[in-house]
Scaffold this motif. Structure first.
Motif, PDB file in Angstrom:
ATOM      1  N   ALA A  32       5.779   1.492 -12.390  1.00 45.62           N
ATOM      2  CA  ALA A  32       6.754   1.395 -13.487  1.00 45.62           C
ATOM      3  C   ALA A  32       7.487   2.706 -13.739  1.00 45.62           C
ATOM      4  O   ALA A  32       8.610   2.700 -14.260  1.00 45.62           O
ATOM      5  N   ASP A  33       6.873   3.839 -13.363  1.00 46.12           N
ATOM      6  CA  ASP A  33       7.520   5.127 -13.634  1.00 46.12           C
ATOM      7  C   ASP A  33       8.381   5.625 -12.484  1.00 46.12           C
ATOM      8  O   ASP A  33       8.830   6.765 -12.473  1.00 46.12           O
ATOM      9  N   LYS A  34       8.631   4.766 -11.501  1.00 47.48           N
ATOM     10  CA  LYS A  34       9.574   5.110 -10.424  1.00 47.48           C
ATOM     11  C   LYS A  34      10.853   4.300 -10.585  1.00 47.48           C
ATOM     12  O   LYS A  34      10.792   3.103 -10.892  1.00 47.48           O
ATOM     13  N   LEU A  45       0.833  -1.200   0.000  1.00 47.40           N
ATOM     14  CA  LEU A  45       0.000   0.000   0.000  1.00 47.40           C
ATOM     15  C   LEU A  45       0.872   1.255   0.000  1.00 47.40           C
ATOM     16  O   LEU A  45       0.596   2.224  -0.727  1.00 47.40           O
ATOM     17  N   LEU A  46       1.929   1.257   0.802  1.00 46.45           N
ATOM     18  CA  LEU A  46       2.835   2.402   0.855  1.00 46.45           C
ATOM     19  C   LEU A  46       3.472   2.663  -0.504  1.00 46.45           C
ATOM     20  O   LEU A  46       3.660   3.818  -0.903  1.00 46.45           O
ATOM     21  N   ALA A  47       3.792   1.595  -1.216  1.00 45.12           N
ATOM     22  CA  ALA A  47       4.394   1.736  -2.540  1.00 45.12           C
ATOM     23  C   ALA A  47       3.372   2.194  -3.576  1.00 45.12           C
ATOM     24  O   ALA A  47       3.639   3.111  -4.363  1.00 45.12           O
ATOM     25  N   ASP A  48       2.199   1.583  -3.566  1.00 47.97           N
ATOM     26  CA  ASP A  48       1.184   1.853  -4.593  1.00 47.97           C
ATOM     27  C   ASP A  48       0.502   3.202  -4.410  1.00 47.97           C
ATOM     28  O   ASP A  48       0.326   3.953  -5.370  1.00 47.97           O
ATOM     29  N   LYS A  49       0.110   3.493  -3.194  1.00 47.77           N
ATOM     30  CA  LYS A  49      -0.711   4.675  -2.937  1.00 47.77           C
ATOM     31  C   LYS A  49       0.089   5.903  -2.513  1.00 47.77           C
ATOM     32  O   LYS A  49      -0.330   7.032  -2.729  1.00 47.77           O
ATOM     33  N   GLU A  50       1.244   5.661  -1.893  1.00 54.42           N
ATOM     34  CA  GLU A  50       1.999   6.784  -1.334  1.00 54.42           C
ATOM     35  C   GLU A  50       3.315   7.057  -2.067  1.00 54.42           C
ATOM     36  O   GLU A  50       3.994   8.032  -1.769  1.00 54.42           O
ATOM     37  N   GLY A  51       3.685   6.183  -3.006  1.00 58.36           N
ATOM     38  CA  GLY A  51       4.920   6.416  -3.755  1.00 58.36           C
ATOM     39  C   GLY A  51       6.183   6.194  -2.949  1.00 58.36           C
ATOM     40  O   GLY A  51       7.249   6.718  -3.279  1.00 58.36           O
ATOM     41  N   LEU A  52       6.079   5.401  -1.889  1.00 60.13           N
ATOM     42  CA  LEU A  52       7.224   5.152  -1.012  1.00 60.13           C
ATOM     43  C   LEU A  52       7.949   3.863  -1.383  1.00 60.13           C
ATOM     44  O   LEU A  52       7.393   2.987  -2.041  1.00 60.13           O
ATOM     45  N   TYR A  53       9.187   3.750  -0.920  1.00 63.19           N
ATOM     46  CA  TYR A  53       9.941   2.502  -0.992  1.00 63.19           C
ATOM     47  C   TYR A  53       9.844   1.814   0.362  1.00 63.19           C
ATOM     48  O   TYR A  53       9.577   2.452   1.383  1.00 63.19           O
ATOM     49  N   THR A  54      10.035   0.508   0.390  1.00 64.33           N
ATOM     50  CA  THR A  54       9.999  -0.235   1.649  1.00 64.33           C
ATOM     51  C   THR A  54      11.118  -1.279   1.661  1.00 64.33           C
ATOM     52  O   THR A  54      11.774  -1.517   0.647  1.00 64.33           O
ATOM     53  N   GLY A  55      11.277  -1.899   2.826  1.00 61.11           N
ATOM     54  CA  GLY A  55      12.276  -2.945   2.942  1.00 61.11           C
ATOM     55  C   GLY A  55      11.736  -4.324   2.630  1.00 61.11           C
ATOM     56  O   GLY A  55      12.484  -5.310   2.636  1.00 61.11           O
ATOM     57  N   HIS A  56      10.434  -4.427   2.346  1.00 60.79           N
ATOM     58  CA  HIS A  56       9.822  -5.743   2.127  1.00 60.79           C
ATOM     59  C   HIS A  56      10.266  -6.302   0.769  1.00 60.79           C
ATOM     60  O   HIS A  56      10.065  -5.652  -0.264  1.00 60.79           O
ATOM     61  N   PRO A  57      10.854  -7.482   0.739  1.00 63.01           N
ATOM     62  CA  PRO A  57      11.405  -8.022  -0.512  1.00 63.01           C
ATOM     63  C   PRO A  57      10.364  -8.358  -1.571  1.00 63.01           C
ATOM     64  O   PRO A  57      10.704  -8.474  -2.751  1.00 63.01           O
ATOM     65  N   ASP A  58       9.091  -8.503  -1.187  1.00 59.78           N
ATOM     66  CA  ASP A  58       8.057  -8.897  -2.147  1.00 59.78           C
ATOM     67  C   ASP A  58       7.251  -7.721  -2.704  1.00 59.78           C
ATOM     68  O   ASP A  58       6.355  -7.913  -3.527  1.00 59.78           O
ATOM     69  N   VAL A  59       7.570  -6.515  -2.266  1.00 63.62           N
ATOM     70  CA  VAL A  59       6.836  -5.332  -2.728  1.00 63.62           C
ATOM     71  C   VAL A  59       7.284  -4.954  -4.137  1.00 63.62           C
ATOM     72  O   VAL A  59       8.472  -4.986  -4.464  1.00 63.62           O
ATOM     73  N   THR A  60       6.328  -4.599  -4.983  1.00 63.96           N
ATOM     74  CA  THR A  60       6.622  -4.109  -6.330  1.00 63.96           C
ATOM     75  C   THR A  60       6.284  -2.626  -6.391  1.00 63.96           C
ATOM     76  O   THR A  60       5.515  -2.112  -5.575  1.00 63.96           O
ATOM     77  N   TYR A  61       6.862  -1.928  -7.402  1.00 63.22           N
ATOM     78  CA  TYR A  61       6.744  -0.480  -7.465  1.00 63.22           C
ATOM     79  C   TYR A  61       6.176  -0.021  -8.804  1.00 63.22           C
ATOM     80  O   TYR A  61       6.277  -0.738  -9.809  1.00 63.22           O
TER      81      TYR A  61
END
Length: 338
Positions: A303-305, A285-301
């Protein structure tokens, strides 16, 4: 099925059942407490969004959000503790040095949420008191309606050009943990002379690392010499004129930890909320909605970041942030006059 496989599977199911039972007990205990108080430096739209998702998932548990700049979050937490006021359950800032300070003072509860198992070392306190909830970058930005891409600054040193005098904005390390990390990262590369020379360009000074986005997008000051990349990104996605620059010589990486207060008045709700924050669901959610990076290895970001692995990153050590906190505030004020 042979006997060995049966024994292994039985063990797996038993462990899963134990975890489920522990989770159910934690949820029940959290509901009895009724709420969790979260002191955070995460932008208010982002922090309230997370609170909303949690409250929808765990009915009957309120999230009371207190949002402020990193330095003020710490100040309030320390003042309340000194006065014997036990109000905060969870503390979150963008200055990792704060958590070394609080850990050394014995003010944090040791707690390891399940979701951090695969996090890289830079997102985990080795002693188990705090973990990086999110990460952002401190970047350069410009308003493409006023400054063309050809003329825009591409590097940190480009910002020293006198042509940007009176045209740039900076956030303040005395308020923002992101900017505290930004200043330390660039001092470690260029020394204090960089900021002495930058100050000659008569920058407009704001508080939060989120503030430059609005100033640049409005055209009031068309160049941001720093600022939270995630908030620039969100502002851009809302249709505002912004262009983000990721300097090739290195981009400050800001990891923002979360910890539970040792004297949390709602300890079970605090643990449940921490588990929620570090779940794959919330991290995505942090990546998709807030444009943040995280330490979770399974999170995707999106395409334009850019991917972190494709950037040269300038991380800051939490111990060094804590030890040089006063120096950074003092020198910044000397150069910029505020």
């Amino acid at each position: 099925m042979n006997k060995i496989c049966f024994v292994i599977l039985a063990g797996v199911f038993a462990s899963a059942s134990l975890v489920a039972a522990q989770d159910a007990a934690l949820i029940q205990a959290a509901r009895k407490e009724g709420k969790v108080v979260w002191h955070t430096s995460l932008a208010l739209p982002s922090s309230t969004a997370i609170a909303h998702y949690f409250q929808n998932k765990f009915k009957g548990i309120e999230v009371e959000v207190h949002r402020n700049g990193s330095q003020r979050v710490l100040q309030r937490f320390m003042q309340e503790a000194a006065a014997g006021i036990k109000n905060a359950d969870i503390v979150h800032t963008s200055d990792a040095g704060h958590f070394e300070l609080l850990k050394d003072k014995g003010m944090l509860l040791k707690f390891t949420p399940q979701g951090v198992a695969g996090f890289p070392d830079g997102f985990k306190d080795k002693a188990g008191f705090y973990y990086g909830m999110r990460a952002t970058l401190s970047v350069i930005a410009h308003n493409p309606k006023i400054v063309s891409e050809k003329d825009a600054p591409k590097t940190w040193k480009d910002l020293l050009n006198p042509k940007w005098s009176g045209k740039a904005v900076t956030a303040h390390p005395g308020y923002s943990g992101i900017i505290m990390t930004h200043v330390l990262a660039l001092v470690n590369v260029y020394g204090w002379d960089y900021f002495r020379d930058l100050a000659k360009n008569k920058l407009h000074i704001v508080q939060s690392a989120n503030d430059p986005a609005g100033v640049v997008a409005s055209g009031e000051r068309p160049v941001g010499v720093n600022g939270a990349e995630y908030f620039y990104y969100k502002t851009l996605k809302q249709g505002n004129p912004l262009k983000i620059i990721y300097p090739k010589e290195g981009v400050p990486l800001v990891v923002s930890p979360v910890a539970i207060a040792k004297d949390a008045p709602h300890p079970n709700a605090a643990k449940l909320f921490t588990e929620f924050i570090f779940s794959k669901e919330s991290q995505q959610l942090l990546a998709d909605k807030e444009g943040l990076y995280t330490g979770h290895p399974d999170v995707t970001y999106p395409a334009d970041k850019p991917k972190l692995k494709d950037l040269k990153l300038l991380p800051a050590d939490a111990d060094e942030l804590e030890k040089r906190n006063a120096e950074i505030k003092k020198r910044f004020t000397e150069f910029f006059g505020a």
